[in-house]
Design an enzyme around this catalytic site. Structure first.
Site, short mmCIF file in Angstrom:
data_model
loop_
_atom_site.label_atom_id
_atom_site.label_comp_id
_atom_site.label_asym_id
_atom_site.label_seq_id
_atom_site.Cartn_x
_atom_site.Cartn_y
_atom_site.Cartn_z
N ASP A 158 -20.39 63.10 56.15
CA ASP A 158 -19.82 64.22 55.39
C ASP A 158 -18.47 64.63 55.97
OD1 ASP A 158 -21.28 65.05 57.63
OD2 ASP A 158 -22.13 66.82 56.69
N ASP A 161 -14.54 54.18 47.65
CA ASP A 161 -13.93 54.74 46.43
C ASP A 161 -12.95 55.86 46.81
OD1 ASP A 161 -15.24 52.95 44.70
OD2 ASP A 161 -15.64 54.53 43.22
N ASP A 163 -20.01 52.24 50.27
CA ASP A 163 -19.70 52.23 48.84
C ASP A 163 -18.92 53.49 48.47
OD1 ASP A 163 -19.86 51.43 46.08
OD2 ASP A 163 -21.45 52.91 45.82
N LYS A 185 -25.43 59.35 59.39
CA LYS A 185 -25.93 60.70 59.13
C LYS A 185 -27.13 60.91 60.04
CE LYS A 185 -25.91 64.58 56.87
NZ LYS A 185 -24.91 65.63 57.13
N TYR A 192 -30.01 49.73 49.65
CA TYR A 192 -29.80 48.87 48.49
C TYR A 192 -30.87 47.81 48.30
CZ TYR A 192 -25.07 50.38 47.12
OH TYR A 192 -24.00 51.07 46.64
C1 IPM Z 1 -19.39 48.12 44.49
C2 IPM Z 1 -20.26 48.55 43.34
C3 IPM Z 1 -21.69 48.03 43.53
C4 IPM Z 1 -22.23 48.63 44.83
C5 IPM Z 1 -22.63 48.35 42.36
C6 IPM Z 1 -22.13 47.74 41.07
C7 IPM Z 1 -24.04 47.92 42.61
O1 IPM Z 1 -20.22 49.93 43.21
O2 IPM Z 1 -19.29 46.90 44.75
O3 IPM Z 1 -18.75 48.98 45.12
O4 IPM Z 1 -22.71 49.76 44.85
O5 IPM Z 1 -22.15 47.94 45.84
MN MN Z 2 -18.72 50.90 44.46
#
Ligand code: IPM
Ligand code: MN
Ligand code: NAD
Length: 344
Positions: free
Chosen positions: A216, A244, A240, A183, A132
């Protein structure tokens, strides 16, 4: 008297933060807030993304920052989000991105036959380095010979402190397992560093079972057997993505909370979701992620009993189906927050 800086941000950010602040002022009326007009509107109006003096104030004057979301289709470069959100994470050195994944009502879990006890883990996402950092460049841009380089930064110090934070949290919270994910089979330089540092730190915590999975396989295992995990520690990008997946397991992105923390220094709390341009302005966004985020912030401010109350109230709403549309309910953003406050 704790002082909180608030950045409602873009899209549904202001909608959900408005409701989260109602919960905050109901539970902790002594907490003061100051709102900051930062986000896409401000950027489009006067070109400002993140004034350095505001960044300085975030790091010195406030007990925490509460942020909604950043991202707007009118700013395709996303430069404001980079400066405000990633800027805060990097410049305030908020190295822990703490993301709990806890199922509060089994009916919202997309996996069959899973109970609330089966989804209850936290992810320690490294938050200040990895891929990042924006280290890299483009060469011969727009031509057939174009080259784009994105470098991943892994420092010994950065890797060690996030791994140690995961073990420390496990010990303090009565957990017995920490799983590190990388990884290293393909990324032989940076992730070899993760392997070596993880072994060294794990040896200092003989009471904790340390394990490793390639990312993975971990993505697969989280879906097949989330009950195997208590604490996961990983790098910025993998964290990240995995969170999700974790958000989905706990009932959706509208329920997932997070804290960006440098213990003893500064912190920024935000829901895991983004600005959701597809539903912004309709009053239907789920405010529960932001409300749970306020709960997490209250624990950080030394009031864990208030977070427990927030969680219980949110759980009560989930169990009785007092939820927004994406969870199968009929409530608006405001009504969903009203239901939480009524339970509180
Ligand atoms: C998160 C978001 C951010 C990230 C984006 C908006 C840059 O997806 O906070 O999870 O990838 O960290
Ligand atoms: Mn995110
Ligand atoms: P998103 O999280 O905004 O939306 C993904 C999907 O989830 C959409 O269908 C959306 O409607 C739904 N959703 C999200 N939050 C919800 C809520 N509270 N209630 C109900 N439904 C909800 O992700 P995206 O679409 O990839 O990103 C949109 C913008 O937000 C982009 O600019 C992205 O960069 C940004 N973003 C910002 C943050 C942040 O500021 N922390 C986090 C993620 C994405």
């Amino acid at each position: 008297m704790p002082k909180i800086a608030v950045v409602p941000g873009d899209g549904i950010g202001p909608e959900v933060i408005h409701e989260a602040l109602r919960v905050l002022s109901f539970l902790a009326p002594d907490v003061t807030t100051e709102a900051f007009d930062l986000g896409a509107d401000r950027y489009l109006r006067d070109g400002t993304t993140m004034p350095p003096e505001v960044m300085h104030r975030f790091g010195t004057e406030f007990d925490a920052v509460l942020l909604g979301a950043l991202g707007d289709p009118r700013v395709p470069s996303n430069v404001h989000a980079k400066d405000i959100l990633l800027g805060s994470r990097f410049q305030l050195d908020l190295y822990i991105n703490f993301r709990p994944c806890k199922l509060l009502d089994a009916r919202y879990c997309p996996l069959k036959d899973k109970t609330e006890a089966d989804v209850d883990f936290v992810v320690f996402r490294e938050n200040t380095e990895g891929i990042y950092m924006g280290v890299g460049g483009q060469f011969k841009r727009g031509t057939a010979d174009e080259i784009a380089v994105e470098e991943e930064i892994n420092t010994r110090k950065g890797v060690e402190r996030i791994i140690r934070a995961a073990f420390e949290w496990a010990v303090k919270n009565g957990k017995t397992k920490v799983c590190m994910s990388d990884k290293a089979n393909a990324m032989r330089h940076g992730h070899d560093l993760w392997q070596r540092v993880f072994k060294l730190v794990a040896a200092e915590y003989p009471g904790i079972k340390a394990s490793h999975l390639y990312v993975d396989v971990l993505a697969m295992r989280l879906v097949q057997a989330p009950q195997d995990f208590q604490v996961i520690v990983t790098n910025n990008l993998f964290g990240d993505i995995l969170t999700d997946i974790g958000a989905a397991l706990q009932g959706g992105i509208g329920l997932a909370s997070s804290g960006n923390i440098h213990p003893g220094k500064a912190a920024l709390f935000e829901p895991v979701h983004g600005s959701a341009p597809d539903i912004a302005g309709q009053g239907i966004a789920n405010p529960l992620a932001s409300i749970l985020t306020v709960g997490m912030m209250l624990t950080y401010l030394g009031r864990p009993e208030l977070e427990a109350r927030v969680q219980a109230a949110v759980q009560g709403c989930l169990k009785s189906g007092q939820v927004t549309r994406e969870l199968g309910g009929t409530l608006t953003t405001r009504e969903a927050a009203d239901a939480v406050i009524a339970r509180l």
